[in-house]
Structures are given as structure tokens and as C-alpha cells.
Design a protein around this motif. Structure first.
Motif, PDB file in Angstrom:
ATOM      1  N   THR A   1       0.845  -1.207   0.000  1.00 34.07           N
ATOM      2  CA  THR A   1       0.000   0.000   0.000  1.00 34.07           C
ATOM      3  C   THR A   1       0.878   1.254   0.000  1.00 34.07           C
ATOM      4  O   THR A   1       0.488   2.281  -0.553  1.00 34.07           O
ATOM      5  CB  THR A   1      -1.014   0.023   1.182  1.00 34.07           C
ATOM      6  OG1 THR A   1      -0.342  -0.244   2.381  1.00 34.07           O
ATOM      7  CG2 THR A   1      -2.134  -0.955   0.983  1.00 34.07           C
ATOM      8  N   VAL A   2       2.094   1.144   0.585  1.00 31.90           N
ATOM      9  CA  VAL A   2       3.034   2.279   0.501  1.00 31.90           C
ATOM     10  C   VAL A   2       3.359   2.535  -0.970  1.00 31.90           C
ATOM     11  O   VAL A   2       3.323   3.683  -1.437  1.00 31.90           O
ATOM     12  CB  VAL A   2       4.336   1.995   1.305  1.00 31.90           C
ATOM     13  CG1 VAL A   2       5.372   3.089   1.059  1.00 31.90           C
ATOM     14  CG2 VAL A   2       4.043   1.852   2.794  1.00 31.90           C
ATOM     15  N   SER A   3       3.644   1.475  -1.731  1.00 35.85           N
ATOM     16  CA  SER A   3       3.969   1.646  -3.161  1.00 35.85           C
ATOM     17  C   SER A   3       2.779   2.245  -3.904  1.00 35.85           C
ATOM     18  O   SER A   3       2.948   3.131  -4.742  1.00 35.85           O
ATOM     19  CB  SER A   3       4.294   0.295  -3.822  1.00 35.85           C
ATOM     20  OG  SER A   3       5.320  -0.320  -3.143  1.00 35.85           O
ATOM     21  N   PHE A   4       1.587   1.754  -3.584  1.00 34.70           N
ATOM     22  CA  PHE A   4       0.385   2.299  -4.240  1.00 34.70           C
ATOM     23  C   PHE A   4       0.291   3.809  -3.974  1.00 34.70           C
ATOM     24  O   PHE A   4       0.063   4.608  -4.891  1.00 34.70           O
ATOM     25  CB  PHE A   4      -0.873   1.572  -3.723  1.00 34.70           C
ATOM     26  CG  PHE A   4      -2.160   2.241  -4.124  1.00 34.70           C
ATOM     27  CD1 PHE A   4      -2.656   2.110  -5.415  1.00 34.70           C
ATOM     28  CD2 PHE A   4      -2.864   3.032  -3.212  1.00 34.70           C
ATOM     29  CE1 PHE A   4      -3.842   2.750  -5.792  1.00 34.70           C
ATOM     30  CE2 PHE A   4      -4.043   3.674  -3.578  1.00 34.70           C
ATOM     31  CZ  PHE A   4      -4.539   3.532  -4.871  1.00 34.70           C
ATOM     32  N   ILE A   5       0.501   4.197  -2.710  1.00 34.03           N
ATOM     33  CA  ILE A   5       0.384   5.616  -2.348  1.00 34.03           C
ATOM     34  C   ILE A   5       1.466   6.437  -3.060  1.00 34.03           C
ATOM     35  O   ILE A   5       1.198   7.519  -3.588  1.00 34.03           O
ATOM     36  CB  ILE A   5       0.434   5.782  -0.807  1.00 34.03           C
ATOM     37  CG1 ILE A   5      -0.869   5.234  -0.208  1.00 34.03           C
ATOM     38  CG2 ILE A   5       0.648   7.247  -0.404  1.00 34.03           C
ATOM     39  CD1 ILE A   5      -0.877   5.088   1.306  1.00 34.03           C
ATOM     40  N   ASN A   6       2.685   5.901  -3.115  1.00 31.42           N
ATOM     41  CA  ASN A   6       3.756   6.613  -3.833  1.00 31.42           C
ATOM     42  C   ASN A   6       3.387   6.802  -5.304  1.00 31.42           C
ATOM     43  O   ASN A   6       3.580   7.878  -5.873  1.00 31.42           O
ATOM     44  CB  ASN A   6       5.075   5.841  -3.737  1.00 31.42           C
ATOM     45  CG  ASN A   6       5.699   5.983  -2.361  1.00 31.42           C
ATOM     46  OD1 ASN A   6       5.380   6.933  -1.633  1.00 31.42           O
ATOM     47  ND2 ASN A   6       6.562   5.060  -1.993  1.00 31.42           N
ATOM     48  N   ASN A   7       2.843   5.743  -5.899  1.00 29.61           N
ATOM     49  CA  ASN A   7       2.450   5.839  -7.325  1.00 29.61           C
ATOM     50  C   ASN A   7       1.359   6.889  -7.523  1.00 29.61           C
ATOM     51  O   ASN A   7       1.369   7.638  -8.496  1.00 29.61           O
ATOM     52  CB  ASN A   7       1.949   4.489  -7.845  1.00 29.61           C
ATOM     53  CG  ASN A   7       3.076   3.494  -7.952  1.00 29.61           C
ATOM     54  OD1 ASN A   7       4.247   3.885  -7.979  1.00 29.61           O
ATOM     55  ND2 ASN A   7       2.747   2.213  -7.983  1.00 29.61           N
ATOM     56  N   THR A   8       0.402   6.935  -6.579  1.00 30.48           N
ATOM     57  CA  THR A   8      -0.689   7.894  -6.746  1.00 30.48           C
ATOM     58  C   THR A   8      -0.170   9.330  -6.601  1.00 30.48           C
ATOM     59  O   THR A   8      -0.658  10.233  -7.270  1.00 30.48           O
ATOM     60  CB  THR A   8      -1.834   7.691  -5.724  1.00 30.48           C
ATOM     61  OG1 THR A   8      -1.392   8.085  -4.442  1.00 30.48           O
ATOM     62  CG2 THR A   8      -2.329   6.286  -5.686  1.00 30.48           C
ATOM     63  N   ARG A   9       0.846   9.496  -5.756  1.00 34.04           N
ATOM     64  CA  ARG A   9       1.392  10.852  -5.585  1.00 34.04           C
ATOM     65  C   ARG A   9       2.194  11.254  -6.835  1.00 34.04           C
ATOM     66  O   ARG A   9       2.150  12.406  -7.256  1.00 34.04           O
ATOM     67  CB  ARG A   9       2.223  10.941  -4.300  1.00 34.04           C
ATOM     68  CG  ARG A   9       1.335  10.739  -3.054  1.00 34.04           C
ATOM     69  CD  ARG A   9       2.072  11.004  -1.764  1.00 34.04           C
ATOM     70  NE  ARG A   9       2.320  12.431  -1.591  1.00 34.04           N
ATOM     71  CZ  ARG A   9       1.485  13.277  -0.996  1.00 34.04           C
ATOM     72  NH1 ARG A   9       0.328  12.858  -0.536  1.00 34.04           N
ATOM     73  NH2 ARG A   9       1.786  14.550  -0.876  1.00 34.04           N
ATOM     74  N   ASP A  10       2.885  10.283  -7.434  1.00 36.40           N
ATOM     75  CA  ASP A  10       3.589  10.563  -8.701  1.00 36.40           C
ATOM     76  C   ASP A  10       2.577  10.908  -9.788  1.00 36.40           C
ATOM     77  O   ASP A  10       2.768  11.841 -10.577  1.00 36.40           O
ATOM     78  CB  ASP A  10       4.394   9.345  -9.165  1.00 36.40           C
ATOM     79  CG  ASP A  10       5.622   9.116  -8.303  1.00 36.40           C
ATOM     80  OD1 ASP A  10       5.959  10.013  -7.502  1.00 36.40           O
ATOM     81  OD2 ASP A  10       6.228   8.031  -8.411  1.00 36.40           O
ATOM     82  N   GLN A  11       1.496  10.135  -9.820  1.00 39.27           N
ATOM     83  CA  GLN A  11       0.443  10.369 -10.819  1.00 39.27           C
ATOM     84  C   GLN A  11      -0.056  11.810 -10.710  1.00 39.27           C
ATOM     85  O   GLN A  11      -0.196  12.524 -11.710  1.00 39.27           O
ATOM     86  CB  GLN A  11      -0.722   9.381 -10.569  1.00 39.27           C
ATOM     87  CG  GLN A  11      -1.841   9.460 -11.583  1.00 39.27           C
ATOM     88  CD  GLN A  11      -3.067   8.628 -11.185  1.00 39.27           C
ATOM     89  OE1 GLN A  11      -3.180   8.144 -10.048  1.00 39.27           O
ATOM     90  NE2 GLN A  11      -3.987   8.458 -12.111  1.00 39.27           N
ATOM     91  N   PHE A  12      -0.293  12.259  -9.474  1.00 37.19           N
ATOM     92  CA  PHE A  12      -0.788  13.621  -9.247  1.00 37.19           C
ATOM     93  C   PHE A  12       0.277  14.654  -9.638  1.00 37.19           C
ATOM     94  O   PHE A  12      -0.016  15.632 -10.333  1.00 37.19           O
ATOM     95  CB  PHE A  12      -1.185  13.776  -7.773  1.00 37.19           C
ATOM     96  CG  PHE A  12      -1.839  15.091  -7.450  1.00 37.19           C
ATOM     97  CD1 PHE A  12      -3.036  15.449  -8.053  1.00 37.19           C
ATOM     98  CD2 PHE A  12      -1.272  15.970  -6.530  1.00 37.19           C
ATOM     99  CE1 PHE A  12      -3.654  16.656  -7.761  1.00 37.19           C
ATOM    100  CE2 PHE A  12      -1.890  17.176  -6.234  1.00 37.19           C
ATOM    101  CZ  PHE A  12      -3.080  17.518  -6.856  1.00 37.19           C
ATOM    102  N   ALA A  13       1.518  14.402  -9.225  1.00 33.14           N
ATOM    103  CA  ALA A  13       2.613  15.339  -9.527  1.00 33.14           C
ATOM    104  C   ALA A  13       2.826  15.451 -11.042  1.00 33.14           C
ATOM    105  O   ALA A  13       3.222  16.507 -11.540  1.00 33.14           O
ATOM    106  CB  ALA A  13       3.895  14.878  -8.841  1.00 33.14           C
ATOM    107  N   ASN A  14       2.570  14.368 -11.765  1.00 35.50           N
ATOM    108  CA  ASN A  14       2.755  14.360 -13.222  1.00 35.50           C
ATOM    109  C   ASN A  14       1.533  14.873 -13.977  1.00 35.50           C
ATOM    110  O   ASN A  14       1.431  14.710 -15.194  1.00 35.50           O
ATOM    111  CB  ASN A  14       3.087  12.944 -13.717  1.00 35.50           C
ATOM    112  CG  ASN A  14       4.441  12.495 -13.237  1.00 35.50           C
ATOM    113  OD1 ASN A  14       5.325  13.318 -12.993  1.00 35.50           O
ATOM    114  ND2 ASN A  14       4.610  11.199 -13.059  1.00 35.50           N
ATOM    115  N   ASN A  15       0.576  15.431 -13.236  1.00 31.74           N
ATOM    116  CA  ASN A  15      -0.635  15.988 -13.853  1.00 31.74           C
ATOM    117  C   ASN A  15      -1.386  14.932 -14.664  1.00 31.74           C
ATOM    118  O   ASN A  15      -1.917  15.208 -15.733  1.00 31.74           O
ATOM    119  CB  ASN A  15      -0.250  17.187 -14.748  1.00 31.74           C
ATOM    120  CG  ASN A  15      -1.434  18.080 -15.027  1.00 31.74           C
ATOM    121  OD1 ASN A  15      -2.414  18.073 -14.281  1.00 31.74           O
ATOM    122  ND2 ASN A  15      -1.371  18.843 -16.110  1.00 31.74           N
ATOM    123  N   ASN A  16      -1.391  13.734 -14.118  1.00 34.46           N
ATOM    124  CA  ASN A  16      -2.031  12.622 -14.829  1.00 34.46           C
ATOM    125  C   ASN A  16      -3.183  12.045 -14.002  1.00 34.46           C
ATOM    126  O   ASN A  16      -3.450  10.852 -14.058  1.00 34.46           O
ATOM    127  CB  ASN A  16      -0.977  11.553 -15.119  1.00 34.46           C
ATOM    128  CG  ASN A  16      -1.470  10.550 -16.127  1.00 34.46           C
ATOM    129  OD1 ASN A  16      -2.405  10.813 -16.898  1.00 34.46           O
ATOM    130  ND2 ASN A  16      -0.881   9.371 -16.118  1.00 34.46           N
TER     131      ASN A  16
END
Ligand SMILES: CC(C)(COP(=O)(O)OP(=O)(O)OC[C@H]1O[C@@H](n2cnc3c(N)ncnc32)[C@H](O)[C@@H]1OP(=O)(O)O)[C@@H](O)C(=O)NCCC(=O)NCCS
Length: 186
Positions: free
Chosen positions: A50-65
Motif C-alpha cells: 500500500t506504501v507503493s500504491f500511495i507513492n504511485n498515486t502521488r507521482d500520478q498527481f505530480a505528473n498531472n495525470n
């Protein structure tokens, strides 16, 4: 910190690493119920997943995706709603969601989707939002139907669920059909 108020009790917020334990516990207590319609349950084996999932979601947001947001009811994490990605060229996206079995049937996902539509059409100025539901997932299909989406068709055996394929029904809503557009309010 991204937090979006849906009503007095419900809000959507971008998840932090500190939410990983709560998210893991929530998924664990809903495994069997979620497995019926969601394909990723076996990938979540420990809190680190779930840590990896959260990191991915934050990258997704940071990448405007797009983003995945926690659904908080009275500040308690009860589910997730988010976007698979944003197709900026065609100005469209797809919403996905799930909620704790004990919080079903209270209109929470419908309200969360409504808030998200406001953000997607009025703030991000997208032209189209889709929701894809398994053909037999009638409960989930009620949500786009209640929100005025149009059933656009069925794609056959489009999702693998552990040991079988399911057909997906595609629902779509266009900016021109969305009734709460800012430019219609004046
Ligand atoms: C599908 C799901 C997201 C619905 O969330 P929810 O917060 O209970 O949804 P809401 O309360 O906003 O709306 C549900 C609607 O479905 C209807 N509904 C409830 N049970 C139903 C059933 N067994 N069959 C058909 N419709 C049903 C309700 O009548 C309600 O409509 P209403 O407000 O007009 O009464 C939730 O059950 C869930 O997380 N399921 C498991 C994961 C999943 O299927 N995700 C979606 C993948 S596409």
C-alpha cells in the motif's frame, strides 16, 4: 495538501505514506467482497504494497495525470476514488471507485463521483468522463446511470478477474451533457 470537501461528513484527500497502515487494514477487511469486481487484490500482500500504491498515486498527481483519493467519512478512510489516467489530447478520463462493505448503500460513491465530475468538467475542463463496469456489476452501474451518463456499449471479455473474463459496459458523460457546468450557471 489536496483535500476536497464533498459535504459536511465526506471529503476526498490525496493519500500520504502515513495512510498506508489504515489503507492496508481497510483492504484486508474487505478482500473477499472487493475480489468479486476488482483485479488487484492479490498484489496487496503487505503494508509495503500500500506504501507503493500511495507513492504511485502521488507521482500520478505530480505528473498531472490524475490522482487516486481516499474517501474520508467523518475523517475515517472508507474507500478510494480516482482516475485511471488523463488523456489530455482527447481531454478525457475514466473514474474508478470502491468503498468499505459496511459503508455501501449510503450514496457515498454517488456523492463522491458528483464532486469529482464538478472538478473534472469545471476545473480541468475535460470533454469526456467514462466509467467502466463489469456487465454483472449492477450495483456499480447504478452510479453512472444516476449521474446522467449514457451507456455507450459493451466490450467483450475486457477484464481478467483471477480465473475468468468479464465483459465491460462503458458509460460516458460529455461536458456538453453535464448539467452543472460553470458556463451554464450564469
Ligand atoms: C459499487 C459500489 C462502489 C457502490 O458504492 P455505494 O457507495 O454503495 O453506492 P451508492 O450508495 O452511491 O449507490 C448505490 C446504488 O446502487 C443501488 N444498489 C444497491 N445495491 C444494489 C444491488 N444489489 N443491485 C443493484 N443496485 C443496487 C442502490 O439502490 C444505490 O442507488 P440509490 O441511491 O438510487 O438507492 C460499492 O458497492 C463497491 O465498492 N463495490 C465493490 C467494488 C466495486 O464494484 N467497484 C466498482 C468497480 S466498476
Amino acid at each position: 495538501m489536496f483535500e476536497y470537501k464533498v459535504d459536511d461528513n465526506i471529503s476526498l484527500k490525496l493519500l500520504n505514506k502515513s495512510d498506508a497502515e489504515d489503507l492496508y487494514a481497510l483492504i484486508n477487511s474487505n478482500r473477499l467482497y472487493l475480489r468479486q469486481w476488482l483485479s488487484w487484490l492479490d498484489k496487496i500482500k503487505e503494508v509495503n504494497d500500500t506504501v507503493s500504491f500511495i507513492n504511485n498515486t502521488r507521482d500520478q498527481f505530480a505528473n498531472n495525470n490524475g490522482f487516486q483519493a481516499g474517501i474520508l467519512v467523518d475523517q475515517k478512510l472508507t474507500g478510494i476514488i480516482g482516475l485511471h489516467e488523463i488523456d489530455w489530447e482527447d481531454k478525457k478520463t475514466e473514474i474508478g471507485y470502491w468503498i468499505d462493505q459496511n459503508y455501501q448503500g449510503r450514496g457515498i460513491i454517488t456523492k463522491a463521483c458528483k464532486a469529482l465530475l464538478d472538478y473534472l468538467f469545471n476545473r480541468l475542463k475535460l470533454n469526456k468522463v467514462e466509467i467502466h463496469c463489469a456487465e454483472q456489476n449492477t450495483k456499480s452501474q447504478q452510479i453512472p446511470l444516476k449521474l446522467g451518463f449514457v451507456r455507450e456499449g459493451l466490450i467483450r471479455e475486457a477484464q481478467w478477474l483471477y480465473d475468468h473474463y468479464v465483459n465491460l459496459v462503458i458509460y460516458g458523460l460529455l461536458a456538453s451533457e453535464y448539467v452543472n457546468r460553470d458556463d451554464e450557471k450564469c
